[in-house]
Scaffold this motif. Structure first.
Motif, short mmCIF file in Angstrom:
data_model
loop_
_atom_site.label_atom_id
_atom_site.label_comp_id
_atom_site.label_asym_id
_atom_site.label_seq_id
_atom_site.Cartn_x
_atom_site.Cartn_y
_atom_site.Cartn_z
N GLN A 78 -7.62 5.46 0.80
CA GLN A 78 -6.59 4.64 1.43
C GLN A 78 -7.21 3.34 1.96
N ARG A 79 -8.46 3.40 2.41
CA ARG A 79 -9.12 2.17 2.86
C ARG A 79 -9.37 1.23 1.68
N VAL A 80 -9.71 1.82 0.52
CA VAL A 80 -9.86 0.99 -0.69
C VAL A 80 -8.51 0.34 -1.00
N ALA A 81 -7.44 1.13 -0.90
CA ALA A 81 -6.11 0.60 -1.21
C ALA A 81 -5.75 -0.56 -0.27
N ILE A 82 -6.12 -0.42 1.00
CA ILE A 82 -5.82 -1.49 1.97
C ILE A 82 -6.68 -2.72 1.67
N ALA A 83 -7.97 -2.50 1.36
CA ALA A 83 -8.85 -3.62 1.02
C ALA A 83 -8.33 -4.34 -0.22
N ARG A 84 -7.88 -3.57 -1.20
CA ARG A 84 -7.39 -4.10 -2.46
C ARG A 84 -6.13 -4.94 -2.23
N ALA A 85 -5.34 -4.51 -1.25
CA ALA A 85 -4.11 -5.26 -0.94
C ALA A 85 -4.44 -6.53 -0.16
N MET A 86 -5.38 -6.42 0.78
CA MET A 86 -5.66 -7.55 1.67
C MET A 86 -6.52 -8.64 1.02
N VAL A 116 0.87 -1.18 0.00
CA VAL A 116 0.00 0.00 0.00
C VAL A 116 0.90 1.22 0.00
N LEU A 117 0.80 1.99 -1.08
CA LEU A 117 1.68 3.15 -1.23
C LEU A 117 1.24 4.30 -0.33
N GLN A 118 2.19 5.21 -0.10
CA GLN A 118 1.92 6.33 0.79
C GLN A 118 0.77 7.20 0.28
N LYS A 119 0.87 7.58 -0.98
CA LYS A 119 -0.20 8.40 -1.56
C LYS A 119 -1.32 7.44 -1.93
N THR A 178 -8.88 6.38 11.70
CA THR A 178 -9.70 5.28 11.15
C THR A 178 -8.82 4.26 10.46
N VAL A 179 -7.90 4.75 9.63
CA VAL A 179 -7.02 3.85 8.88
C VAL A 179 -6.11 3.08 9.85
N GLU A 180 -5.61 3.77 10.86
CA GLU A 180 -4.74 3.08 11.81
C GLU A 180 -5.50 1.99 12.57
#
Lengths: 362, 229
Positions: A143-151, A84-87, A174-176
């Motif tokens: 960023q939550r989409v990015a985390i879901a996409r990774a997981m 998951v990238l920073q941006k 929330t993200v943390e």
């Protein structure tokens, strides 16, 4: 055996070392936090671990396998990780399609994909947004989409590059919290970078301090924060009182450090004559307006030079032969009548002083 | 002055009454130019991807060369296609000189550099982090390239629309290799050119208005596309 191991890893751009001789081991199931200031090489290291970039020299082993063997192997290993990238980067497609892409690339069946994507959207709390274009989301949602996409691809290793750095405080929280839940729930190895030390402390099992491309110290968060091994690490992890001095005596492990005429007592095995830094955390210092009768070995009188309030906590800066920062509650400020110019007594235990030998990575 | 005014009134009548000749010419124009634009896209999309996703010596020079051909005069393309497809030319065997087919070939050639150049910049306009993200999520090289192509879609459509605009408004190629044969290769631009020299201003103005309406529609479409991307 470590799941990820780097050996003398170097990365150079235009003759400049971005990473220099990085040796790290991350065990399976561990949450490893890489902390360091901006520009220290954290992202570069994560990109190397994810096998997106190739190092200038050095080795990366994944599950004991040398990743340099072939492009095909690197591709297969990369598929066992997610980054998951920073941006927050989302594709110009629906939230659903964003999360589904990793599964589609792995040729997972339609029905299984739908099930997994919907479960994952539920977990990150974005089920209601699944048909929306991901570009229309806020930074935190993206960023939550990015985390879901990774997981969703159930990676063995999750790489997070400053996952909350670009977010407002509420979204960041929330993200943390989401990351904390993932760590708790799943058997996934996490390598995350952050320049927010408290975040590293909250989430990581082990921490590595990366500065100017080199890992200066690794260890449990508590160890790194309480016992920094060098002045630079101490400064970075927020030790505010770093006092230079020379050990004048060592009696059964109790050393006396001469700091410009004042003597600080501390616990250390170092011998007399050694040049050192004495580190004292501001929260370990006790302030009083009259000479205290405590058992603390260190007691210094001095004048308050500055008083800064921050909510329920106040920072007192005083001059007692050397500058000393002290954290006190707002209530103590009122009760003791603390103000600039007032004469106070600071005391701290010998065990509250952490001694660093000088010249070590300085 | 009165002649021009009458011509204008009559032109509006021709358009409103859907005059068969006007409609036929406009329809052919659209057909030929749309076909050219789509054909050029079919050529440029893979070619642009090939150029964008590969690193090779002289890449920059090649892109500069492509950009140089943006403003190639239509008559030069007309001449080139004429030489190629005329009876004695190397492709004379196809026997398509003075047919809509050769006009499509000419217009496709004319707009390919613009479309190619714009498609390459559309692909390079996609943020580098998109590729990194795709690869980090397990995309193969080809899958990641496909993501980039997909991300660039709005800019590519805009390029195709622009190519179409250049094709429908050009007269050199259409006249030189089409021949302006009534009912067969006559298109808006060639008709205007001929009818004006014949003194039939009504038909010219009517076709001119239609061309401007098409230009307006293209512009609106481009604006919409740009807003979406």
């Amino acid at each position: 055996m470590a799941l990820i191991e780097t050996v003398n890893l170097c990365q150079r751009y235009g003759g400049q070392y971005v990473l220099k001789d990085v040796n790290l081991k991350v065990d399976r199931g561990e949450v490893f936090g890489l902390i360091g200031p901006t520009g220290a090489g954290k992202t570069t290291l994560l990109r190397l671990i994810d096998l997106i970039d190739t190092p200038s020299s050095g080795k990366i082993y994944f599950d004991g396998v040398d990743t340099a063997a072939s492009g095909k192997l690197r591709f297969e290993l990369r598929r066992r990780m997610a980054f998951v990238l920073q941006k927050p980067v989302v594709f110009n497609a629906s939230v659903y399609d964003n999360v589904a892409c990793g599964l589609r690339w792995r040729r997972v069946g339609k029905r299984a994909t739908r099930q997994k994507v919907e479960d994952m959207l539920e977990m990150v709390g974005l089920s209601a947004y699944k048909d929306r274009n991901a570009r229309s989301l806020s930074g935190g949602e993206a960023q939550r989409v990015a985390i879901a996409r990774a997981m969703v691809v159930e990676p063995e290793v999750l790489l997070l590059d400053e996952p909350t750095a670009n977010l407002d405080p509420v979204s960041a929280a929330t993200v943390e919290e989401l990351i904390a839940r993932i760590i708790e729930r799943r058997a996934v190895t996490v390598v995350m970078t952050t320049h927010d030390m408290s975040q590293g402390q909250r989430l990581a099992d082990r921490i590595g301090v990366l500065m100017d491309g080199s890992v200066l110290q690794t260890g449990a968060p508590r160890e790194v924060f309480s016992f920094p091994r060098s002045r630079r690490v101490a400064e970075f992890v927020g030790v505010e009182n770093i006092i230079d001095g020379v050990i004048v005596s060592n009696e059964d492990g109790l050393v006396s450090v001469d700091a410009g005429g004042k003597t600080i007592q501390a616990v250390s095995a170092l011998a007399a004559g050694e040049r050192v830094c004495a580190c004292v955390r501001p929260e370990d210092v006790i302030l009083a307006v009259s000479p205290p009768s405590s058992s603390a070995r260190n007691m210094f009188a001095g004048e308050i030079t500055r008083l800064v309030s921050a909510g329920s906590i106040a920072r007192v800066e005083m001059d007692c032969g050397f500058p000393l920062s002290v954290l006190v509650t707002k209530r103590s400020v009122d009760e003791l009548g603390l103000e600039k110019g007032k004469r106070v007594y600071a005391s701290f235990k010998a065990t509250a002083v952490h001694i660093i030998t000088k010249g070590k990575a300085d | 002055m009165a002649e021009i005014w009458n011509g204008f009134i009559r032109a509006i009548e021709l358009i409103i009454s859907l005059d068969p000749e006007v409609m036929e010419i406009a329809g052919r124009s659209l057909m030929i130019s749309v076909t050219s634009a789509l054909l050029a896209w079919a050529i440029c999309m893979p070619l642009a991807s090939l150029i964008h996703f590969n690193r090779f010596l002289g890449k920059r020079a090649l892109i500069n060369l492509i950009q140089t051909f943006y403003s190639v005069p239509t008559v030069v393309i007309g001449l080139f296609v004429f030489v190629l497809f005329s009876r004695a030319g190397p492709l004379g065997g196809f026997n398509i000189m003075f047919t809509p087919a050769v006009m499509v070939v000419g217009q496709t050639l004319l707009i390919t550099p613009v479309l190619l150049g714009l498609t390459i910049s559309a692909l390079s306009g996609v943020d580098k982090s998109i590729v990194d993200t795709a690869r980090s999520l397990g995309a193969s090289g080809l899958q990641a390239a496909f993501v980039v192509v997909k991300e660039s879609r709005f800019a590519v459509v805009a390029a195709v629309v622009m190519g179409f605009g250049r094709a429908i408004s050009e007269v050199g190629v259409a006249l030189m290799v089409g021949g302006n044969i009534k009912g067969f290769t006559r298109v808006i631009t060639t008709a205007i050119s001929l009818e004006t020299s014949k003194g039939d201003l009504e038909l010219s103005i009517a076709l001119g208005i239609i061309l401007i309406i098409i230009a307006l529609a293209i512009n609106l479409a481009l604006n919409r596309i740009q807003q979406r991307s």
